[in-house]
Every structure is written in C-alpha cells, then in structure tokens.
Write an enzyme that holds these catalytic residues in place. Structure first.
Site, short mmCIF file in Angstrom:
data_model
loop_
_atom_site.label_atom_id
_atom_site.label_comp_id
_atom_site.label_asym_id
_atom_site.label_seq_id
_atom_site.Cartn_x
_atom_site.Cartn_y
_atom_site.Cartn_z
N CYS A 84 0.70 -1.12 0.08
CA CYS A 84 -0.28 0.10 -0.13
C CYS A 84 0.88 1.12 0.06
CB CYS A 84 -0.69 0.11 1.42
SG CYS A 84 -1.87 -1.36 1.45
N HIS A 334 -9.63 3.56 -1.64
CA HIS A 334 -7.91 3.55 -1.08
C HIS A 334 -7.60 2.85 -2.06
CE1 HIS A 334 -3.93 2.07 0.28
NE2 HIS A 334 -4.81 0.76 0.35
#
Lengths: 388, 127
Positions: A84, A334
C-alpha cells in the site's frame, strides 16, 4: 540542493468502476496533472509508477512502460511495488532523482484496479502484503491484522471502539466536499458501532473501501520551474523511509509503528522541521486504528494519546492539526498503488488553496504525508512546504 | 495451491502434528521460526532446532467475519498471536466458544485443516 517542486497534480475520482482499466484511469489522472502543470509531455525524462496487485486484478505485470504510453510520454518507466506504500515510494524515488541532478522533469503516478476482483478476491489480493506462510495461511486478512493491532493497543494503552468511531466520522465529514472522494456522506458514531463486523473490534465503517483510481504528479526541479515560469509554489522538502519486520509475530511492538517513526524522523530532519511545525497531514488510515498508530509514530500525538485525538477534536477540520482533510483512505478511498501519490496531490492542493477544504488550513505552510505498506513493514513520509 | 512442499514451513507443521514442535535458536539464544537461515536479532547463521515450549499465551486476537476465499467456510473464526517465550506464533484459536476467547488465555499449539480447502492451519487449543 534543488527544491523539488510539485508542478501539477491529477486525480481520478476514487470509487467503484470495475469496468475501467488501469491504463484508462492513469491516462485520466496524468492528463489532469499535465494540464495543471503547464509542462509539455516531451520534457518528461522518466515515469515512476506505483502499483500493487496488477498481476492479480488485470493479469498485467510490467506496468511502467504501459502507463507511460497511456500518459503519452516517451521516456523510461519503472514500476514501484511496496504494497500500500507503492505510490509513496515512487514519489520518494522522484525526490531523490531531482535532488541528485539526474532528472529535472518526472511524471510520478500510481493506479489500482480492485473492485473487479469482488470482495473476496480483493481481500485475498490485499492479504499477500502479509507473510504468506505464517499469517495468511493462518487465516489472517488485512482487516484482521489491523484488528490484532487494535486489540493490542487497547490492552496496552486503553481506549475502545467508540474512540475509533470518531476517526471514521471525522474522515467521512472531510470527504463530503471532496468531489474525488468515494464516500461523500456523513456518518455518526452509532453508524460505526452498529455496522457489521469485519474483524473484531473493527467493523465495516472502521475499514477503507475497495477502490479503483489513479493519481499523477508532475515533479520538477526548482531551476526548471523558475526557467519555465511555472506556477509551482509547493515543494517536497523532506523525505524519509522506514522498515519493520514483515510479520506481526516477529515485531517488538504490536501497537506501535516503528517504521513510520523512522520515516518521520528522517523526513523531519531532511526538511529541518519538527512535528510542531506541521499544520496538517494526510496519514495512512486504511483502518481507523491505523490513523492512531500513524499520529503517534509521527509525534503528532503522544504515545497512548492518539486514540482520543479525533474524539477530542484535535484532528478535526477545525482542530489544532487537521488530519486527512481529503477524507483519508477511509472515506476518499484506497486504490492501493495510487494512494501515496494522491496524498501528495491532496496536500499540494490544500497548500495552494485550490482544494475544497483549503479554507480549514488557510494559513498553513507546512504539511506531511504518510503512506504505509502492509502492517507498516514499509513506511514513507514526505514533508511539503510552500516555498514560492 | 500446488503440491510442492514449502521446505521448512511444511516440515514444521509435520513436527507439530507429530507432537514434537520446535523453534530455531541462535548461539545467543534468540528465537525464530523456519524457514529462516539468519537470526533476526544478531545475524547469526548457525541456527539449531530447540523444543517449542508446551504452552503459550494469547497476546492479541480478532474474530474474522470477512475471510479470504481460502477460509470462506471457516468464518467466523478467531485468529491470534500467541507468545511462546522464544517466539510468537500466529494461528487460529479452536476448542473454545468464540465469545470466550480472551487475551492472556493459555494455549498449546496444534494443526487443524481448513473447512474450505482442507489445507493445514496452525491452531491454538486452550490448556
């Protein structure tokens, strides 16, 4: 050493668009970034691009050159993967290249296509950021990993789910005016507490959504910006990276993020600022507890105090140091590889005064981005300042 | 999942199934789990197998309601990190009602098979 200017920013809307390819998303973001910067594509010397799960979601590796093509750029291109934190790592590489004189103009970006995988597929894809043998095969999911940290935090420092709920409420509220955000609806504490459980103590509203989206930046040297009379008042003045062991079971701390602390310390020293100088920040709130751990690691809150920051109003839009004015990962969305790049884009817009939430930080000069990979086995932090 | 074994990890599961679990210890006494060739703490490369302590203590846990597809039929289940002294281990807590799982619970390690795909899973049983 030359300042590293953010000359242009571009973002797609983050959200649920399973039919859109990664290349289409990145093309849109890059067009916006070039239009915003006024920099011609021919001047770009390299493309630095973040992506995490392209092999799983699009059967597509080697995305660097593909995305340069999508952006209409003829230049060497490289993909950066750090779960991420992939996008943030691409930004960090750009900072280094401009500073060492290697490049004057770079296209930096990131994209993730996720919703086409469905909830199960995306959960499985995200899980590969954890230790496959020792964590994933024990049934650990990513929400589960952060739940393990949340429970450990409650045990060590106190706090409860209701405290975390205030973080979700705050970030949803911040997302309402942000037209690029995935969730533009307010929620209240009861909504969070009554939502279905994902991995106790974390429920659906403690978790960021599965998102599609892309982000792009045109980064230039200070000299290029001045020679070409660019309107680029924001610079990346500090960069730092930290690491920790991959699996939670091998860590010294289950309720702290040493990787984020190292990254923050390096970035603060690099920019010659302290946490007290930070007017606002975008931090990696993939789950509500992640925002707490980030604030404490970055010294924006004392250890054990971060849990109450949203509840007590310190991190709300009109608080002492607003956190995640974009809506954060929690409400803005996200799309993994895009996130670190989008944080820099949002902070740049907030500092320039052209963001929907800029009025909350009208006098701000210094801000920070924090992008974490996995359960913060990787972390990258940037300091941005108004310099022109 | 292929039929190829993961050396070290599958050997460790075999040992656990046969009631002889171990961890790896470096000359300075730091513990780790296979497959590991270098001590995380001091960099030593001569790691020896030592018997895993019989009992561990749950340090943190979660009840997973939204699993990966590999655990679709298993959910909800408890995943925990248990401290066995020289090493911590991640596994599923079994043999107890989910509502009764709590930190500090004393457990012993075991191996179960996933209800979804029959793969082996590290588990913890209350002692």
């Amino acid at each position: 050493m030359s300042d590293v200017r953010v000359a242009g920013v571009g973002l797609t809307s983050f959200g649920n668009t399973p039919e859109r390819t990664g290349r289409d998303l990145f093309a849109e973001a890059s067009i916006e970034a070039f239009d915003d910067s006024g920099v011609p594509r021919d001047d770009v010397e390299a493309v630095l691009y973040g992506n995490f799960m392209g092999e799983l979601s699009e059967h597509q590796g080697h995305q660097g050159p593909l995305m340069a093509e999508a952006a209409g750029v003829h230049a060497p291109a490289t993909r950066y993967e750090s779960a991420c934190a992939s996008g943030g790592m691409a930004v960090r590489e750009a900072v280094k290249r401009v500073r060492n004189g290697e490049n004057d103009v770079l296209l930096v970006g990131g994209t993730e296509r996720m919703t086409n995988l469905g909830t199960g597929g995306a959960t499985e894809a995200l899980a590969i950021a954890a230790d496959d043998l020792w964590e994933v095969r024990a049934g650990m999911t990513f929400p589960g990993a952060y739940a393990l940290m949340a429970k450990a935090y409650f045990e060590e420092f106190g706090g409860e789910h209701e405290d975390l709920a205030h973080i979700a409420v705050k970030n949803h509220e911040n997302a309402v005016p942000n037209e690029k955000a995935q969730y533009r609806s307010e929620i209240d504490v009861a909504d969070v507490l009554e939502a279905p459980q994902v991995a106790s103590p974390l429920g659906l509203y403690d978790s960021c959504p599965i998102s599609d989206g892309a982000a792009a930046l045109v980064i230039t040297s200070e000299s290029y910006a001045e020679e070409h009379d660019l309107d680029a008042p924001v610079a990346i003045t500090g960069s730092g990276q930290g690491g920790d062991r991959m699996a939670l079971q091998d860590r010294e701390y289950l309720a702290r993020s040493p990787a984020a602390r190292s990254a923050g310390e390096e970035a603060y020293a690099d920019a010659d600022v302290t946490a007290d100088d930070v007017d606002f920040a975008e931090v990696h709130d993939c789950f509500t507890i992640a925002e707490v751990l980030a604030l404490e690691a970055l010294d924006l809150e004392s250890t054990g105090e971060g849990i109450a920051a949203a509840r007590d109003g310190r991190t709300t839009a009109d608080g002492d140091h607003p956190i995640n004015l974009s809506g954060g990962l929690k409400a803005k969305g996200h799309p993994v590889g895009a996130t670190g790049v989008s944080q820099v884009a949002e902070v740049t817009s907030l500092l320039r005064g052209d963001h929907a939430n800029s009025d909350h930080v009208a006098d701000a000069t210094t801000a920070l981005t924090h992008n974490a990979g996995g359960t913060v086995a990787s972390a990258v932090v940037h300091v941005l300042e108004v310099v022109a | 999942m292929s039929d190829v074994r993961d050396a070290g990890f599958d050997d460790w599961l075999d040992a656990l199934e046969s009631g002889d679990p171990y961890y790896l210890e470096c000359p300075e006494g730091h513990g780790s789990l296979p497959p590991r060739r270098v001590c995380l703490e001091c960099g030593a490369t001569d790691l020896e197998q030592r018997p895993l302590p019989d009992a561990g203590e749950l340090e943190t846990f979660t009840i997973t309601h939204v699993p990966t597809p590999a655990f679709e039929d298993d959910a909800p289940y408890a995943t925990a990190v248990a401290d066995f002294g020289p090493v911590r281990v991640t596994g599923q807590v079994v043999g107890i009602d989910l509502e009764e799982v709590e930190t500090g619970l004393t457990v012993e390690p075991d191996v179960i098979t996933s209800e979804t795909d029959g793969e082996r899973v590290v588990a913890f049983r209350p002692r």
